[in-house]
Design an enzyme around this catalytic site. Structure first.
Site, PDB file in Angstrom:
ATOM      1  N   LYS A 117       0.848  -1.194   0.000  1.00 40.05           N
ATOM      2  CA  LYS A 117       0.000   0.000   0.000  1.00 40.05           C
ATOM      3  C   LYS A 117       0.879   1.238   0.000  1.00 40.05           C
ATOM      4  O   LYS A 117       1.837   1.313   0.756  1.00 40.05           O
ATOM      5  CB  LYS A 117      -0.846  -0.021   1.293  1.00 40.05           C
ATOM      6  CG  LYS A 117      -1.867   1.070   1.385  1.00 40.05           C
ATOM      7  CD  LYS A 117      -3.182   0.638   0.777  1.00 40.05           C
ATOM      8  CE  LYS A 117      -4.173   1.757   0.626  1.00 40.05           C
ATOM      9  NZ  LYS A 117      -3.938   2.666  -0.499  1.00 40.05           N
ATOM     10  N   LYS A 121       5.205   1.993   8.401  1.00 43.22           N
ATOM     11  CA  LYS A 121       4.026   2.731   8.863  1.00 43.22           C
ATOM     12  C   LYS A 121       2.809   1.820   9.023  1.00 43.22           C
ATOM     13  O   LYS A 121       2.112   1.869  10.042  1.00 43.22           O
ATOM     14  CB  LYS A 121       3.728   3.823   7.834  1.00 43.22           C
ATOM     15  CG  LYS A 121       2.675   4.811   8.241  1.00 43.22           C
ATOM     16  CD  LYS A 121       2.396   5.788   7.115  1.00 43.22           C
ATOM     17  CE  LYS A 121       3.675   6.444   6.633  1.00 43.22           C
ATOM     18  NZ  LYS A 121       3.426   7.385   5.529  1.00 43.22           N
ATOM     19  N   LYS A 159       5.105   2.369  -3.014  1.00 44.56           N
ATOM     20  CA  LYS A 159       5.028   3.781  -3.396  1.00 44.56           C
ATOM     21  C   LYS A 159       5.167   3.886  -4.903  1.00 44.56           C
ATOM     22  O   LYS A 159       5.772   3.015  -5.539  1.00 44.56           O
ATOM     23  CB  LYS A 159       6.162   4.584  -2.741  1.00 44.56           C
ATOM     24  CG  LYS A 159       5.855   6.054  -2.605  1.00 44.56           C
ATOM     25  CD  LYS A 159       4.946   6.323  -1.424  1.00 44.56           C
ATOM     26  CE  LYS A 159       4.525   7.761  -1.326  1.00 44.56           C
ATOM     27  NZ  LYS A 159       3.800   8.013  -0.085  1.00 44.56           N
ATOM     28  N   THR A 167      -4.911  12.337   7.091  1.00 48.86           N
ATOM     29  CA  THR A 167      -3.508  12.442   7.501  1.00 48.86           C
ATOM     30  C   THR A 167      -3.356  13.542   8.552  1.00 48.86           C
ATOM     31  O   THR A 167      -2.716  13.346   9.592  1.00 48.86           O
ATOM     32  CB  THR A 167      -2.614  12.713   6.274  1.00 48.86           C
ATOM     33  OG1 THR A 167      -2.828  11.648   5.352  1.00 48.86           O
ATOM     34  CG2 THR A 167      -1.157  12.793   6.647  1.00 48.86           C
ATOM     35  N   ASN A 199      -2.584  19.337   1.665  1.00 52.56           N
ATOM     36  CA  ASN A 199      -3.623  18.533   2.310  1.00 52.56           C
ATOM     37  C   ASN A 199      -3.277  18.249   3.780  1.00 52.56           C
ATOM     38  O   ASN A 199      -4.056  18.553   4.685  1.00 52.56           O
ATOM     39  CB  ASN A 199      -3.798  17.221   1.513  1.00 52.56           C
ATOM     40  CG  ASN A 199      -4.713  16.254   2.206  1.00 52.56           C
ATOM     41  OD1 ASN A 199      -4.381  15.726   3.258  1.00 52.56           O
ATOM     42  ND2 ASN A 199      -5.883  16.032   1.652  1.00 52.56           N
ATOM     43  N   SER A 242      -7.372   5.041   4.343  1.00 54.38           N
ATOM     44  CA  SER A 242      -7.310   4.320   3.060  1.00 54.38           C
ATOM     45  C   SER A 242      -7.685   2.853   3.285  1.00 54.38           C
ATOM     46  O   SER A 242      -8.402   2.248   2.487  1.00 54.38           O
ATOM     47  CB  SER A 242      -5.904   4.387   2.465  1.00 54.38           C
ATOM     48  OG  SER A 242      -5.772   5.524   1.651  1.00 54.38           O
TER      49      SER A 242
HETATM   50  P1  NAD Z   1       0.206  18.390  -1.044  1.00 60.61           P
HETATM   51  O1  NAD Z   1       0.653  18.279  -2.440  1.00 60.61           O
HETATM   52  O2  NAD Z   1      -1.225  18.538  -0.741  1.00 60.61           O
HETATM   53  O3  NAD Z   1       0.967  19.615  -0.319  1.00 60.61           O
HETATM   54  C1  NAD Z   1       2.338  19.781  -0.326  1.00 60.61           C
HETATM   55  C2  NAD Z   1       2.618  21.164   0.249  1.00 60.61           C
HETATM   56  O4  NAD Z   1       4.029  21.309   0.427  1.00 60.61           O
HETATM   57  C3  NAD Z   1       2.165  22.306  -0.648  1.00 60.61           C
HETATM   58  O5  NAD Z   1       1.633  23.332   0.171  1.00 60.61           O
HETATM   59  C4  NAD Z   1       3.473  22.785  -1.281  1.00 60.61           C
HETATM   60  O6  NAD Z   1       3.417  24.147  -1.674  1.00 60.61           O
HETATM   61  C5  NAD Z   1       4.403  22.571  -0.124  1.00 60.61           C
HETATM   62  N1  NAD Z   1       5.813  22.492  -0.499  1.00 60.61           N
HETATM   63  C6  NAD Z   1       6.395  21.837  -1.533  1.00 60.61           C
HETATM   64  N2  NAD Z   1       7.721  22.054  -1.530  1.00 60.61           N
HETATM   65  C7  NAD Z   1       7.965  22.862  -0.472  1.00 60.61           C
HETATM   66  C8  NAD Z   1       9.131  23.436   0.073  1.00 60.61           C
HETATM   67  N3  NAD Z   1      10.327  23.230  -0.476  1.00 60.61           N
HETATM   68  N4  NAD Z   1       9.010  24.198   1.188  1.00 60.61           N
HETATM   69  C9  NAD Z   1       7.814  24.423   1.754  1.00 60.61           C
HETATM   70  N5  NAD Z   1       6.676  23.904   1.289  1.00 60.61           N
HETATM   71  C10 NAD Z   1       6.760  23.139   0.191  1.00 60.61           C
HETATM   72  O7  NAD Z   1       0.855  17.114  -0.312  1.00 60.61           O
HETATM   73  P2  NAD Z   1       0.379  16.415   1.022  1.00 60.61           P
HETATM   74  O8  NAD Z   1      -0.517  15.301   0.638  1.00 60.61           O
HETATM   75  O9  NAD Z   1      -0.050  17.426   2.007  1.00 60.61           O
HETATM   76  O10 NAD Z   1       1.751  15.753   1.481  1.00 60.61           O
HETATM   77  C11 NAD Z   1       2.709  16.454   2.256  1.00 60.61           C
HETATM   78  C12 NAD Z   1       3.621  15.451   2.930  1.00 60.61           C
HETATM   79  O11 NAD Z   1       2.838  14.590   3.728  1.00 60.61           O
HETATM   80  C13 NAD Z   1       4.411  14.553   1.978  1.00 60.61           C
HETATM   81  O12 NAD Z   1       5.667  14.247   2.563  1.00 60.61           O
HETATM   82  C14 NAD Z   1       3.571  13.304   1.915  1.00 60.61           C
HETATM   83  O13 NAD Z   1       4.335  12.160   1.546  1.00 60.61           O
HETATM   84  C15 NAD Z   1       3.109  13.243   3.348  1.00 60.61           C
HETATM   85  N6  NAD Z   1       1.918  12.418   3.519  1.00 60.61           N
HETATM   86  C16 NAD Z   1       0.736  12.734   2.911  1.00 60.61           C
HETATM   87  C17 NAD Z   1      -0.349  11.895   3.090  1.00 60.61           C
HETATM   88  C18 NAD Z   1      -1.697  12.205   2.494  1.00 60.61           C
HETATM   89  O14 NAD Z   1      -2.624  11.426   2.731  1.00 60.61           O
HETATM   90  N7  NAD Z   1      -1.875  13.298   1.811  1.00 60.61           N
HETATM   91  C19 NAD Z   1      -0.242  10.745   3.864  1.00 60.61           C
HETATM   92  C20 NAD Z   1       0.967  10.472   4.497  1.00 60.61           C
HETATM   93  C21 NAD Z   1       2.042  11.313   4.304  1.00 60.61           C
END
Ligand code: NAD
Length: 431
Positions: free
Chosen positions: A69, A93, A105, A189, A220, A357
């Site tokens: 997953k 995780k 992934k 998340t 998000n 999920s």
């Molecule tokens: P997203 O695409 O919704 O948001 C990413 C955010 O990070 C955006 O606001 C973007 O502008 C910002 N960003 C990108 N590069 C940056 C930088 N250099 N400095 C500052 N901000 C920056 O992504 P998300 O889903 O919120 O995921 C964010 C993190 O959380 C990732 O590491 C992802 O792997 C992790 N994550 C997400 C989920 C999920 O369900 N969405 C689950 C587990 C982990």
């Protein structure tokens, strides 16, 4: 950190923690490489008629505990090594929160902001065409990650069903509700991270009304954790996105920030009442300055490697809450600990997303639909149980939170691998 180093760094940390936790070296050996990795070149017809090629990956890291997953990331910085590191962390995780899943992934090297909506759809359907024999409800189940969302998951599910000529909503999670998505997946998340912080505050005596918070990344995950913390009384003093950050000592109104970002596609300090939004006083800061703020909680919620060798000594936060995957490089764990910084690890903190999920997948397989309340209740049970299992080890054995969480995960994976028979059994030393 160079991309190549991300996976090596993840493996070195795994080996170090595995040794500390007394995990069978054969189990660590099983986790030193992915079980399967598919690289594909995706041709996409662009709106101007030209065909462009995009490199795509899917890594099924380990499936000892169940189907693998993990999300799919669209980003220009995607590399094979990054995808492998993220898939390894997914394996840990899922095990920390006790899900019957292994880790995986996927990713595409692309800047999705440069694509039109139709190009994005063609790319996403092309990804699923390339991966349609590699993923599946019983083998490997993708989900959204950075710069992918529910609509993209819906396109991919549709493409998979078209290829296989049957409905198979359980092939992918994070879908729109109308296509078999789950209530509560979008916020999961951030909500999961908030539940971890709430339990951490309860067990350590942190007072939300006195705590200041800085959040890197307002996507998000970052938005939802900010929103829920604000409701509890935390002061969100700094927020950033890929273009830079904003700071206000009195704290931001998170809902207004979010609304303005949605409307103007830009992070601006604002306060909104009904239909009117006004800009409020604030300082502009860089992402580096945000990371160095003197706050109670520093929440990296963007990309991996944000806190590394060169900036670790500038961290002044009391606690780092890893909402992103891998935001603290492995090499600096001990330096941060030495300076009294507690790091709540990604494999626990951001597990809410994969947990909901999993709920979505269960609902799809049962042809059922749970209420939002039921999803939230089960998420809370899962996150609190995982936090407590980890924190008990921190308190009883003096382990760092990451080492404790890895310990919980590795024991579960070791039990599953060992159930087939370990070396001692095959040498005839044990029944
Ligand atoms: P997203 O695409 O919704 O948001 C990413 C955010 O990070 C955006 O606001 C973007 O502008 C910002 N960003 C990108 N590069 C940056 C930088 N250099 N400095 C500052 N901000 C920056 O992504 P998300 O889903 O919120 O995921 C964010 C993190 O959380 C990732 O590491 C992802 O792997 C992790 N994550 C997400 C989920 C999920 O369900 N969405 C689950 C587990 C982990």
């Amino acid at each position: 950190m160079a991309a190549l180093d991300v996976f090596q760094d993840a493996l070195s940390r795994l080996e170090r923690i595995g040794r500390e936790a007394g995990i069978d070296p054969q189990v660590i050996a099983a986790l030193r490489q992915p079980k399967a990795l598919l690289t594909a070149a995706l041709p996409v017809r662009m709106d101007d008629g030209e065909t462009r090629w995009f490199t795509a990956y899917r890594c099924r890291y380990n499936d000892a505990l169940g189907p693998s997953k993990g999300g799919i990331r669209y980003h220009p910085g995607v590399t094979r090594e990054e995808i492998c590191a993220l898939a390894l962390w997914m394996t840990l995780k899922c095990a920390v929160v006790g899900l019957p899943y292994g880790g995986a992934k996927g990713g595409v090297i692309v800047d999705p902001k440069t694509l039109s909506p139709m190009e994005l759809e063609r790319l996403s359907r092309g990804y699923m065409r390339a991966m349609a024999d590699f993923v599946g409800p019983e083998t490997d189940v993708p989900a959204p990650d950075v710069y992918t969302n529910a609509r993209i998951m819906g396109w991919m599910a549709d493409e998979y069903e078209t290829i296989h000529r049957r409905k198979a909503p359980g092939v992918i999670t994070g879908k729109p509700i109308s296509l078999g998505g789950s209530f509560g997946r979008e916020e999961a998340t951030g909500r999961g991270a908030w539940l971890v912080i709430r339990r951490f505050a309860e067990r350590t005596g942190l007072d939300p009304r006195r705590a200041r918070v800085a959040i890197q990344g307002f996507g998000n995950a970052g938005y939802h954790v900010a929103r829920l913390l604000r409701q509890d009384g935390y002061r969100i003093v700094a927020v950033s996105d890929s273009k830079g950050g904003i700071y206000a000592e009195d704290g931001f109104d998170v809902e207004s920030l979010h609304r303005v970002k949605q409307e103007r596609r830009k992070l601006e300090a604002a306060y909104c009442e009904e239909s009117l939004c006004e800009l409020v006083e604030h300082d502009e800061i860089s992402n580096d300055e945000l990371l160095a703020l003197d706050v109670d909680l520093l929440i990296p919620a963007a990309l991996e490697g944000a806190i590394h060798d060169a900036n670790a000594d500038r961290i002044r936060a009391r606690t780092i809450v890893e909402v992103a995957n891998g935001p603290v490089a492995g090499g600096v764990d001990e330096r941060l600990a030495g300076r009294g910084v507690t790091v709540l690890p990604d494999v626990l903190v951001n597990a809410g997303g994969v947990t909901v999920s999993y709920f979505e997948w269960v609902q799809n397989r049962q042809g059922d639909s749970w209420t939002l309340e039921r999803v939230r209740e089960r998420l809370e049970e899962t996150m609190v149980r995982a936090f407590d299992a980890t924190w008990d080890l921190v308190e009883q054995e003096g382990r760092a939170p990451r080492s404790a969480a890895y310990g919980v995960a590795l024991r579960r994976i070791a039990d599953a691998i060992g159930a087939h028979g370990d070396a001692a059994y095959f040498r005839g030393e044990r029944a």
